[in-house]
Each structure stands twice: as C-alpha cells, then as structure tokens.
Design a protein around this motif. Structure first.
Motif, PDB file in Angstrom:
ATOM      1  N   GLY A 340       1.249  -1.075   0.078  1.00 44.39           N
ATOM      2  CA  GLY A 340       0.134   0.118  -0.791  1.00 44.39           C
ATOM      3  C   GLY A 340       1.217   1.651  -0.267  1.00 44.39           C
ATOM      4  O   GLY A 340       0.285   2.158  -0.501  1.00 44.39           O
ATOM      5  N   GLN A 341       1.985   1.154   0.799  1.00 43.15           N
ATOM      6  CA  GLN A 341       2.770   2.066   0.721  1.00 43.15           C
ATOM      7  C   GLN A 341       3.112   2.325  -1.278  1.00 43.15           C
ATOM      8  O   GLN A 341       3.393   1.412  -1.702  1.00 43.15           O
ATOM      9  CB  GLN A 341       3.627   2.115   2.127  1.00 43.15           C
ATOM     10  N   ALA A 342       4.103   3.379  -0.944  1.00 41.59           N
ATOM     11  CA  ALA A 342       5.079   3.373  -2.547  1.00 41.59           C
ATOM     12  C   ALA A 342       6.601   2.895  -1.947  1.00 41.59           C
ATOM     13  O   ALA A 342       6.924   3.334  -1.045  1.00 41.59           O
ATOM     14  CB  ALA A 342       5.019   5.115  -3.005  1.00 41.59           C
ATOM     15  N   VAL A 343       7.419   2.817  -3.592  1.00 45.11           N
ATOM     16  CA  VAL A 343       8.339   2.414  -3.701  1.00 45.11           C
ATOM     17  C   VAL A 343       8.779   3.122  -4.564  1.00 45.11           C
ATOM     18  O   VAL A 343       8.129   3.378  -5.868  1.00 45.11           O
ATOM     19  CB  VAL A 343       8.835   1.008  -3.411  1.00 45.11           C
ATOM     20  N   VAL A 344       9.749   3.991  -3.785  1.00 50.44           N
ATOM     21  CA  VAL A 344       9.954   5.420  -4.752  1.00 50.44           C
ATOM     22  C   VAL A 344      11.954   4.748  -5.146  1.00 50.44           C
ATOM     23  O   VAL A 344      12.754   4.805  -4.493  1.00 50.44           O
ATOM     24  CB  VAL A 344      10.476   6.492  -4.564  1.00 50.44           C
ATOM     25  N   LEU A 345      12.092   5.202  -6.625  1.00 49.01           N
ATOM     26  CA  LEU A 345      13.313   4.559  -6.821  1.00 49.01           C
ATOM     27  C   LEU A 345      14.452   6.298  -7.378  1.00 49.01           C
ATOM     28  O   LEU A 345      13.574   6.968  -8.116  1.00 49.01           O
ATOM     29  CB  LEU A 345      13.771   4.283  -8.659  1.00 49.01           C
ATOM     30  N   TYR A 346      15.155   5.958  -7.312  1.00 47.45           N
ATOM     31  CA  TYR A 346      16.222   7.245  -6.492  1.00 47.45           C
ATOM     32  C   TYR A 346      17.575   6.550  -7.896  1.00 47.45           C
ATOM     33  O   TYR A 346      18.101   6.424  -6.984  1.00 47.45           O
ATOM     34  CB  TYR A 346      16.176   7.991  -5.826  1.00 47.45           C
ATOM     35  N   LEU A 356      13.553   8.365 -10.894  1.00 48.94           N
ATOM     36  CA  LEU A 356      13.315   7.796 -11.678  1.00 48.94           C
ATOM     37  C   LEU A 356      11.539   7.222 -12.079  1.00 48.94           C
ATOM     38  O   LEU A 356      11.024   6.850 -12.554  1.00 48.94           O
ATOM     39  CB  LEU A 356      14.068   6.162 -11.656  1.00 48.94           C
ATOM     40  N   GLY A 357      11.027   6.946 -10.681  1.00 50.02           N
ATOM     41  CA  GLY A 357      10.035   5.962 -10.733  1.00 50.02           C
ATOM     42  C   GLY A 357       9.592   6.064  -9.320  1.00 50.02           C
ATOM     43  O   GLY A 357       9.734   6.572  -8.180  1.00 50.02           O
ATOM     44  N   SER A 358       8.366   5.469  -9.267  1.00 49.01           N
ATOM     45  CA  SER A 358       7.512   4.715  -8.365  1.00 49.01           C
ATOM     46  C   SER A 358       6.586   3.445  -8.459  1.00 49.01           C
ATOM     47  O   SER A 358       5.858   4.576  -9.658  1.00 49.01           O
ATOM     48  CB  SER A 358       6.767   6.180  -7.677  1.00 49.01           C
ATOM     49  N   ALA A 359       5.672   3.369  -7.682  1.00 49.02           N
ATOM     50  CA  ALA A 359       4.714   2.036  -8.119  1.00 49.02           C
ATOM     51  C   ALA A 359       4.289   1.889  -6.299  1.00 49.02           C
ATOM     52  O   ALA A 359       5.171   1.966  -5.602  1.00 49.02           O
ATOM     53  CB  ALA A 359       5.587   0.873  -8.660  1.00 49.02           C
ATOM     54  N   THR A 360       3.717   1.461  -6.404  1.00 51.96           N
ATOM     55  CA  THR A 360       2.994   1.168  -4.799  1.00 51.96           C
ATOM     56  C   THR A 360       3.025  -0.476  -4.745  1.00 51.96           C
ATOM     57  O   THR A 360       2.374  -1.493  -5.262  1.00 51.96           O
ATOM     58  CB  THR A 360       1.043   1.098  -5.579  1.00 51.96           C
ATOM     59  N   ILE A 361       3.689  -0.408  -3.903  1.00 52.95           N
ATOM     60  CA  ILE A 361       4.239  -2.193  -3.070  1.00 52.95           C
ATOM     61  C   ILE A 361       2.453  -2.827  -3.156  1.00 52.95           C
ATOM     62  O   ILE A 361       1.850  -2.304  -2.407  1.00 52.95           O
ATOM     63  CB  ILE A 361       4.997  -1.759  -1.609  1.00 52.95           C
ATOM     64  N   SER A 362       2.946  -4.123  -3.656  1.00 48.15           N
ATOM     65  CA  SER A 362       1.688  -5.181  -3.793  1.00 48.15           C
ATOM     66  C   SER A 362       2.042  -6.616  -3.032  1.00 48.15           C
ATOM     67  O   SER A 362       1.260  -7.187  -2.357  1.00 48.15           O
ATOM     68  CB  SER A 362       1.241  -5.279  -5.373  1.00 48.15           C
TER      69      SER A 362
END
Ligand SMILES: Nc1ncnc2c1ncn2[C@@H]1O[C@H](COP(=O)(O)OP(=O)(O)OP(=O)(O)O)[C@@H](O)[C@H]1O
Length: 365
Positions: A340-346, A356-362
C-alpha cells in the motif's frame, strides 16, 4: 520562466506563504487559493484544532493581502473526502498501509485543483512542497529537496510528467530554517507557525481511534507465524501496519522472550501474523501501477536507491519494469515494508537525487 499565470495553493502555513511570495517575486501573475478540505473545520470560537481551520484560511488570506494578490477559498471537501479520506479507510480495511499525502497530491492538488486551474487559464499550480523540479529538454526532473529532513519528493513521485509540467515548487532549493527567516523578513505573520505533521484529517494523531470509529469492531486473531499459535485477539486488521511492534496486545509472551512484530495482515480471515524481527527482512518488492515522472520507463535492470516509506527506509537496489509492474531486488534487506505504501526509485546525484519512478508496493518476499 517568468510571466506565467500561477495559482498558488495557500494552506495558511509558512511554506506555502513563502512559496507564493517567491512566485510573485519571480515575475509571475499569481492568484492565491485556499482549499477547504474538511467538512467539519475547527472554529475560532472553540479553538479546536482541525483540518483547514478558519484560522488557516484567515492566515492564508492575510499572506495573500500582504503580497497584494487576489485570493479565493475553494471548497474541495467532497472531493477530498471521496478521493483521500475514503480511500485511506478502504485501504486499511483491505490490510494495506496508505499514504494520504501522496494520494492528495495525485488526486486533489495536481488533479482536481490543477484541472480547474488549467480550465481557468492558469499555467501552473504552485505549492510549498520541499522538492526540486526542473524541465530538461522538455522533460520534468523531480529531485530531493536541499533540506534532507523536509524532503517531500517521496509523496510527489507518483505524479505524471503531465502533472509535473504544470507544477511549481519554489522552495526546493531551500532549507526550512531559511524559509522561516525569509517569512519573518517579509513580515508574514505565519513565520512562527508550527510545522503541520502527520495526517491533516486526524488532528489528534489517533489514527487507530479514527479507523475504529469508521470501521467498527472487526475482531480477529493474532497468530505466531512460526508456530501457528494463537497469541491473542484484536479488534480489526486496520489497527496494524507491517513492521509494527508496539500496541499488539499480545497476552502470551514469546517462548524466546524476543519482541514480536506484525509480519502480514489477512483482511478476509481477520488474521494478524506476527513474528520475530529477522522474519521481517525483505529482499524483494513487487510494485504495481508504476509511474515515470520524467516520462522515461526503466530500460532493463537499473541500479538505484529505493525508499519504501515517507521517512527513512532506503536501500540500494536493482529495479526492473516487468509486465506493467515493477520488480525491485534489494542489495541490503529492509524491514517494515508495507503493501500500500509507495516504493520510490532514486538515482543518487549531488544536485539532488533524481526520481526515476514510483509504484505501489503490492507484495514482498
Ligand atoms: N488547505 C490547503 N489549501 C491550499 N493549499 C494547501 C492546503 N493544504 C496544503 N496545501 C499545499 O500543499 C503544500 C504541501 O502541503 P503540506 O501539508 O505538506 O504542507 P506544509 O509542508 O506544512 O506547508 P505549509 O507550511 O504551507 O502548510 C503546501 O505547501 C500548500 O502549498
């Protein structure tokens, strides 16, 4: 760029007041707007603290008056309730841990508000967020703020290039102490106003109490994941987050005497699985609905640094876009990675780490 028509989102706090002031000073044509987000704001009479209080609207108006810009209050309470508060409640009920600030940026500030601004002929929405934003060859680049402690790039990383193209973050290069000093120098009455913290629609900070009020009693069992032993009962999975240690309400101490943490939430059966800290270690994360703020999807496996919650939780990793989702292999295990939290790529960079990007942790493994 100067001379843009800018709608400054003014919360009545020090950051958005200084952000609006800087937008004016940069030569933009600025109009201030305060969003009424709460159906039940606190009032001057009771002195109650709440979300978007009468005092906040008044502070925003005073700042706008000092800057000599037109000012409006727009009622977005219904949209906010639907898209942020109800989503927050539904996510917890489903055993996930949402980030409401991220959702608000995605659905309100840079969606409902931005759409209305564009329809009215504005070029951009300006906020007091701490993140650096620039346009390079027509592509937005979102970076961490100069103030590490205040950095908000995590909650902005799920914005699309279209949204970021119309955003203005004048505080990205500044540290908070300098912003406060500037507010005082400019004569803004909010210079000493305390920082807002936690969740704006839960002003007393009691998230569990708020969720219990909304979702009621949904009792279930606390189970030791290693042995299958029932350790106690609870009144709803919404009272827990993966990685949580305190307030578990376990009546049976572990045989080894070591503390237990929440490992997983199972909303259908109402089970909360707990275990020792080492079982909390995650080395792989699956993300859904990836967003590429610069409009450039990852090409092949990419070395990066990931962040898995709003504060802390960073590790080097290799990320790859797969089948409309994202796979992240951590080079160093992380604990407390909550679906539910985001994983953000730096991408690390001395000029501010680049998102670089972001997605919702599933899912995690
Ligand atoms: N009720 C509101 N009306 C208009 N804009 C808002 C409102 N709440 C937040 N914002 C905008 O979103 C930005 C980030 O919100 P956040 O809640 O993180 O505020 P903050 O960092 O405490 O800033 P501030 O000191 O301006 O309140 C604010 O700087 C402001 O531009």
């Amino acid at each position: 760029m100067t001379g843009m028509r800018v709608l400054a989102a003014m919360s009545g706090g020090v950051d958005s007041s200084v952000a609006a002031a800087r937008a004016v000073e940069a030569g933009h044509d600025v109009v201030g707007v305060h969003l009424a987000l709460s159906a039940k704001p606190g009032t001057l009479r009771t002195g109650a603290r709440g979300c978007c209080t009468v005092e906040d609207a008044r502070d925003a108006r005073r700042a706008a008056d000092l800057l000599g810009i037109p000012f409006y209050v727009w009622d977005f309470a219904e949209r906010f309730t639907e898209d942020v508060v109800e989503d927050f409640v539904a996510e917890y009920a489903a055993g996930r841990t949402p980030n409401p600030c991220l959702r608000c940026n995605e659905k309100i500030k840079f969606a409902a508000l931005l759409d209305k601004a564009l329809a009215l002929g504005f070029d951009a929405v300006c906020t007091g967020h701490y993140a650096r934003l620039s346009l390079v060859d027509g592509r937005p680049e979102l970076r961490r703020s100069a103030d590490e402690a205040k950095d908000q790039s995590y909650v902005l990383a799920s914005l699309t290039p279209e949204q970021l193209t119309h955003a203005l973050f004048p505080l990205g290069d500044s540290v908070k102490t300098a912003v406060r000093a500037e507010a005082a120098r400019r004569g803004l009455a909010v210079a000493d106003k305390p920082d807002s913290h936690d969740i704006c629609f839960i002003p007393d900070g009691d998230t569990r109490g708020f969720l219990a009020g909304r979702l009621g009693e949904r009792s279930g069992e606390l189970i030791d994941d290693a042995t299958g032993q029932v350790l106690g009962r609870h009144s709803g999975v919404h009272g827990f987050t993966v990685g949580q240690r305190h307030g578990l309400g376990i009546s049976t101490p572990a045989p080894d005497g070591r503390p237990r943490y929440v490992l997983a939430l199972e909303p259908v059966s109402g089970t909360v699985r707990v275990g020792s800290a080492d079982r909390l270690r995650v080395t792989e994360i699956t993300g859904e609905r990836p967003v590429w703020p610069s409009g450039v999807p990852l090409a092949g496996p990419v070395e990066c640094v990931v962040q898995v919650r709003a504060h802390g939780g960073t590790a080097p990793a290799v990320a790859e876009a797969v089948d409309g989702g994202l796979t992240v292999r951590l080079r160093k295990p992380l604990r407390g990675v909550a679906p539910g939290q985001a994983v953000v790529l730096y991408r690390p960079d001395p000029a501010g780490d680049l998102v670089l990007g972001s997605a919702t942790i599933s899912a995690t493994a």
